[in-house]
Write a protein that holds these residues in place. Sequence first.
Motif, PDB file in Angstrom:
ATOM      1  N   LYS A 143     -71.078 -86.263  61.883  1.00 31.53           N
ATOM      2  CA  LYS A 143     -71.995 -87.410  62.082  1.00 31.53           C
ATOM      3  C   LYS A 143     -73.068 -87.152  63.058  1.00 31.53           C
ATOM      4  CE  LYS A 143     -69.136 -91.150  60.315  1.00 31.53           C
ATOM      5  NZ  LYS A 143     -68.426 -92.487  60.371  1.00 31.53           N
ATOM      6  N   ILE A 144     -74.419 -87.254  62.877  1.00 32.03           N
ATOM      7  CA  ILE A 144     -75.458 -87.072  63.804  1.00 32.03           C
ATOM      8  C   ILE A 144     -75.157 -88.016  65.105  1.00 32.03           C
ATOM      9  CG2 ILE A 144     -77.845 -87.062  64.036  1.00 32.03           C
ATOM     10  CD1 ILE A 144     -78.322 -87.157  61.240  1.00 32.03           C
ATOM     11  N   GLU A 145     -74.668 -89.242  64.719  1.00 29.32           N
ATOM     12  CA  GLU A 145     -74.524 -90.277  65.913  1.00 29.32           C
ATOM     13  C   GLU A 145     -73.682 -89.709  66.925  1.00 29.32           C
ATOM     14  OE1 GLU A 145     -74.518 -90.741  62.667  1.00 29.32           O
ATOM     15  OE2 GLU A 145     -75.352 -92.788  62.123  1.00 29.32           O
ATOM     16  N   ASP A 146     -72.605 -88.940  66.325  1.00 28.06           N
ATOM     17  CA  ASP A 146     -71.351 -88.517  67.264  1.00 28.06           C
ATOM     18  C   ASP A 146     -71.820 -87.420  67.995  1.00 28.06           C
ATOM     19  OD1 ASP A 146     -69.960 -90.597  65.943  1.00 28.06           O
ATOM     20  OD2 ASP A 146     -68.868 -89.201  64.890  1.00 28.06           O
ATOM     21  N   ALA A 147     -72.857 -86.737  67.898  1.00 22.56           N
ATOM     22  CA  ALA A 147     -73.057 -85.226  68.493  1.00 22.56           C
ATOM     23  C   ALA A 147     -73.283 -85.479  70.126  1.00 22.56           C
ATOM     24  CB  ALA A 147     -74.366 -84.676  67.845  1.00 22.56           C
ATOM     25  N   LEU A 148     -73.814 -86.609  70.447  1.00 26.21           N
ATOM     26  CA  LEU A 148     -74.205 -86.843  71.858  1.00 26.21           C
ATOM     27  C   LEU A 148     -73.198 -87.743  72.849  1.00 26.21           C
ATOM     28  CD1 LEU A 148     -78.144 -86.861  71.977  1.00 26.21           C
ATOM     29  CD2 LEU A 148     -76.310 -84.809  72.460  1.00 26.21           C
ATOM     30  N   LEU A 149     -72.340 -88.384  72.040  1.00 23.90           N
ATOM     31  CA  LEU A 149     -71.283 -89.129  72.628  1.00 23.90           C
ATOM     32  C   LEU A 149     -70.572 -88.303  73.578  1.00 23.90           C
ATOM     33  CD1 LEU A 149     -69.625 -91.062  69.436  1.00 23.90           C
ATOM     34  CD2 LEU A 149     -71.552 -91.962  71.038  1.00 23.90           C
ATOM     35  N   PRO A 150     -70.251 -89.213  74.680  1.00 19.46           N
ATOM     36  CA  PRO A 150     -69.318 -88.589  75.914  1.00 19.46           C
ATOM     37  C   PRO A 150     -67.985 -88.174  75.381  1.00 19.46           C
ATOM     38  CG  PRO A 150     -70.042 -90.684  76.874  1.00 19.46           C
ATOM     39  CD  PRO A 150     -70.559 -90.564  75.133  1.00 19.46           C
ATOM     40  N   GLY A 151     -67.678 -86.946  75.583  1.00 15.78           N
ATOM     41  CA  GLY A 151     -66.568 -86.190  75.124  1.00 15.78           C
ATOM     42  C   GLY A 151     -66.700 -85.711  73.809  1.00 15.78           C
ATOM     43  N   ALA A 152     -67.903 -85.494  72.977  1.00 17.00           N
ATOM     44  CA  ALA A 152     -67.951 -84.987  71.764  1.00 17.00           C
ATOM     45  C   ALA A 152     -67.454 -83.627  72.154  1.00 17.00           C
ATOM     46  CB  ALA A 152     -69.357 -85.029  71.538  1.00 17.00           C
ATOM     47  N   PRO A 153     -66.763 -82.853  71.245  1.00 12.22           N
ATOM     48  CA  PRO A 153     -66.630 -81.510  71.069  1.00 12.22           C
ATOM     49  C   PRO A 153     -67.895 -80.583  71.289  1.00 12.22           C
ATOM     50  CG  PRO A 153     -65.433 -82.453  69.203  1.00 12.22           C
ATOM     51  CD  PRO A 153     -66.390 -83.480  69.654  1.00 12.22           C
ATOM     52  N   LEU A 154     -67.877 -79.643  72.042  1.00 11.13           N
ATOM     53  CA  LEU A 154     -68.996 -78.701  72.575  1.00 11.13           C
ATOM     54  C   LEU A 154     -69.062 -77.614  71.287  1.00 11.13           C
ATOM     55  CD1 LEU A 154     -69.425 -78.315  76.236  1.00 11.13           C
ATOM     56  CD2 LEU A 154     -71.146 -79.589  74.675  1.00 11.13           C
ATOM     57  N   ILE A 155     -70.181 -77.669  70.593  1.00 19.78           N
ATOM     58  CA  ILE A 155     -70.482 -76.588  69.775  1.00 19.78           C
ATOM     59  C   ILE A 155     -70.909 -75.360  70.303  1.00 19.78           C
ATOM     60  CG2 ILE A 155     -71.899 -76.110  67.430  1.00 19.78           C
ATOM     61  CD1 ILE A 155     -71.844 -78.932  66.955  1.00 19.78           C
ATOM     62  N   HIS A 156     -71.592 -75.283  71.312  1.00 18.54           N
ATOM     63  CA  HIS A 156     -72.027 -73.936  71.992  1.00 18.54           C
ATOM     64  C   HIS A 156     -71.556 -74.232  73.349  1.00 18.54           C
ATOM     65  CE1 HIS A 156     -74.272 -72.620  68.540  1.00 18.54           C
ATOM     66  NE2 HIS A 156     -74.950 -73.651  68.474  1.00 18.54           N
ATOM     67  N   GLU A 157     -70.860 -73.271  73.840  1.00 17.52           N
ATOM     68  CA  GLU A 157     -70.251 -73.097  75.289  1.00 17.52           C
ATOM     69  C   GLU A 157     -71.513 -72.675  76.152  1.00 17.52           C
ATOM     70  OE1 GLU A 157     -68.651 -71.971  72.844  1.00 17.52           O
ATOM     71  OE2 GLU A 157     -66.875 -73.102  72.931  1.00 17.52           O
ATOM     72  N   GLY A 158     -71.731 -73.217  77.252  1.00 16.91           N
ATOM     73  CA  GLY A 158     -72.892 -73.040  78.072  1.00 16.91           C
ATOM     74  C   GLY A 158     -73.719 -74.270  78.262  1.00 16.91           C
ATOM     75  N   LEU A 159     -73.520 -75.153  77.251  1.00 14.11           N
ATOM     76  CA  LEU A 159     -74.363 -76.330  77.172  1.00 14.11           C
ATOM     77  C   LEU A 159     -73.792 -77.500  77.614  1.00 14.11           C
ATOM     78  CD1 LEU A 159     -76.479 -76.157  73.831  1.00 14.11           C
ATOM     79  CD2 LEU A 159     -76.987 -75.732  75.686  1.00 14.11           C
ATOM     80  N   GLU A 160     -74.317 -78.491  78.110  1.00  4.51           N
ATOM     81  CA  GLU A 160     -73.420 -79.652  78.719  1.00  4.51           C
ATOM     82  C   GLU A 160     -73.089 -80.526  77.358  1.00  4.51           C
ATOM     83  OE1 GLU A 160     -75.438 -81.398  82.002  1.00  4.51           O
ATOM     84  OE2 GLU A 160     -75.342 -79.692  83.385  1.00  4.51           O
TER      85      GLU A 160
END
Length: 786
Positions: A143-160
Amino acid sequence: MATRYFGKPIRRNEDPRLLTGQALFTDDVHLPGMLHAAFVRSQYAHARIAGIDVDEASAMPGVLAIYTAEDLGTYWKPGPLLLPPPPIEGTVFHARTQVPLAKGKVRHVGEPVAVVVAESRYIAEDAAERVLVDYEPLPAVVKIEDALLPGAPLIHEGLEQNLNAHVVQRKGDYALALAHADKVIKRSFRYDRGTAAAMENRGIVADWDSKSEQLTLWDTTQAPIAIRNGLARMLGLSEKQVRVIAPFIGGGFGPKIMMFYPEEVLLPWMSMKLGRPIKWIEDRQENFFATTQERGQVHEAEIALTADGRILGVKDTFLHDAGAYAPYGLTVAINSQCTLLGQYDVPHYESEFRAVFTNKPIVTPYRGAGRQHGVFVMERLLDIAARELGIDRVEIRRRNLIPPEKFPYNNEIIYQDFEPLIYDSGNYAVALEKAVELIGYEKFVKEEQPRLRAQGKHVGLGLVTYVEGTGIGPYEGAKVTVEVSGRVSVATGVGTQGQGHYTSFAQIVAEQLGVPVEDVHLVTGDTAQFYWGAGTFASRGAVVAGNAIHAAAVTVRNKVLQKASDELEAAIEDLELVDGVVRVKGSPNSAIALGELAARANPLRGAVRPGSEPGLEATDYFGPERGATASGVHAMIVEVDAETLLVEIKRYLVVHDCGTVINPMILEGQIHGGVAQGIGNAFYEELVWDENGQLLNASFMDFLLPTADVMPHIETDHVDTPSPLNPLGIKGAGEAGAIPVGPLFAQAVEDALADLKVEIREIPLSPNRLFELVQEARATLESADG
């Protein structure tokens, strides 16, 4: 008298080849010794790759090679960022682009992990099934709304966090609009994903000839020149060693402008490694995963108005789904941000978006390219405002249209072409009134709708406006040549995917050189025939390539007249080009055929005079200073079955302004095709994902498409406001049919179900979702009555 070709509904030059099976498509290419490729694709949306075992597959008879990311060595690199973000102050941008084969981790279902090369497609597919990949599944962001939630799985390492970009654009001061507003309306809107579902899937044939050191690639691409340049750079070849041919293509719609797909990167490399031609043709299920998609956005929007419905300002904050990678920059999201302003004089505007990474296929432009989202938000806000303020929906639009005297109109924000969003021209009120008249708005609202409702029928009318930024740069070029046969050849770098280029471009040349359209031979999309160009996208073919062709044709016309003046001993102003000959006006016996003139312009003996050139040929280019703004109004009448919630479109009307029209028949075809895709996107087509990022309807058995039996007869009319930005006065039309259908459909269905007070704030609707909304509305009404 010279025959006029420009603006005439001439039948398409290309149709005989298409209808008799003589047109060349990529899958028609068969070469001696050709091998076939099949890809091993991820079954997970998000997982680590613990290992890949190719031993069993490699041992199969007929398998020549299997490659994983590790086998590519230094050739393995992330793809290029096609477009950097526009120069908008304060922009945050994190580039992450696709890779040829996944290494260490997969980020969406269908991402390629390995590729098998075999003697036949059957063997390659069987072997691909025997490649064993050991995955360690990871939680997916769906879900788009879940992408920036705290603790969301990181898709690309190196990004916060899963942030691709953050952009804010402002015009005026929205706080000032709020302070003076009599009414502020706030709503949430959702525009979900769709897929282009082109008739022809993607395909590639790569052939490396080691003796001539030449690579030839047949590719279903909308940008053959850019593909040539990129492949030459990747493979360490000269651009002259790479020939890319984009033959006839069964629909592009934007996803085929994407570069570089993993298959485009790998097949040439493998052909060079194995010394044999290799073919890959995407199957339909692959297309649902391997080809880019578009549309997913969630908006929080508000509009500030006066009591009489004047727009004071708009504020919009939205999330944009970039998918697992973002090679195409911010084009789609910027288009949404800019197109929201529509045809309206909006003094204050504040727009903020965040593009986010998700574990879904890559998002790149698809017919409309983000414009649908913006139009949906603005038109829905106006519908709600009209209802709450007690103003007619046409009237609230009429009161806010940009008047003709305000053009060119500066919206004071940056568009996708990196230039200020300036509307070059338009006559919006004329188009609106024409649509109101042709759809019979007053009669329907006052007479027909009450009569039909009294009979128990649920009928509704929708009417919306839109703009379309078209014809952006950087440039296109063309070469026009008069041959000794009397025929005229034209070469241009753009590809064709069914737009009618073979005819409309021929009409431009025929108009200048006085030859029949069928005597103009066009070559498109072959880098051996024309070296420079950008590609077919953003409704720019006729605007940019068309004007380049016109410029070259004008130069050739001047050469023809000068040469004929010398040969006939007549003044240039006394000559005319008619039916393939140059003749003295009023003296038809004093004439010379174009073919004969071309032969004399290329003598076998003698010298070419200093300052002149042999032959009757010219190459020219055209690059617009900014895009031309097309516009229009769509209207429709629908009937909704109260029990099944199926929607029947009774009438559909398009009033469009694309400036000067080259061929009205081809234009209507473009509009009809766009409307069909718009209707599909609005009501039928919905990609359904589960919480693990699995696409649940990746086949035409489950993914609904509109078919001929549900398509309405489409009525069209035109308002011609020529663009001052190019000599022909053209504006693009390729996406106009698709852009406003979502809000139009929503408004018409709402009107049909007015007694239930249904408010539609999402697209695609789908019959099932409409049923749910109606059930919710009925429950709300019953609760209120109780």
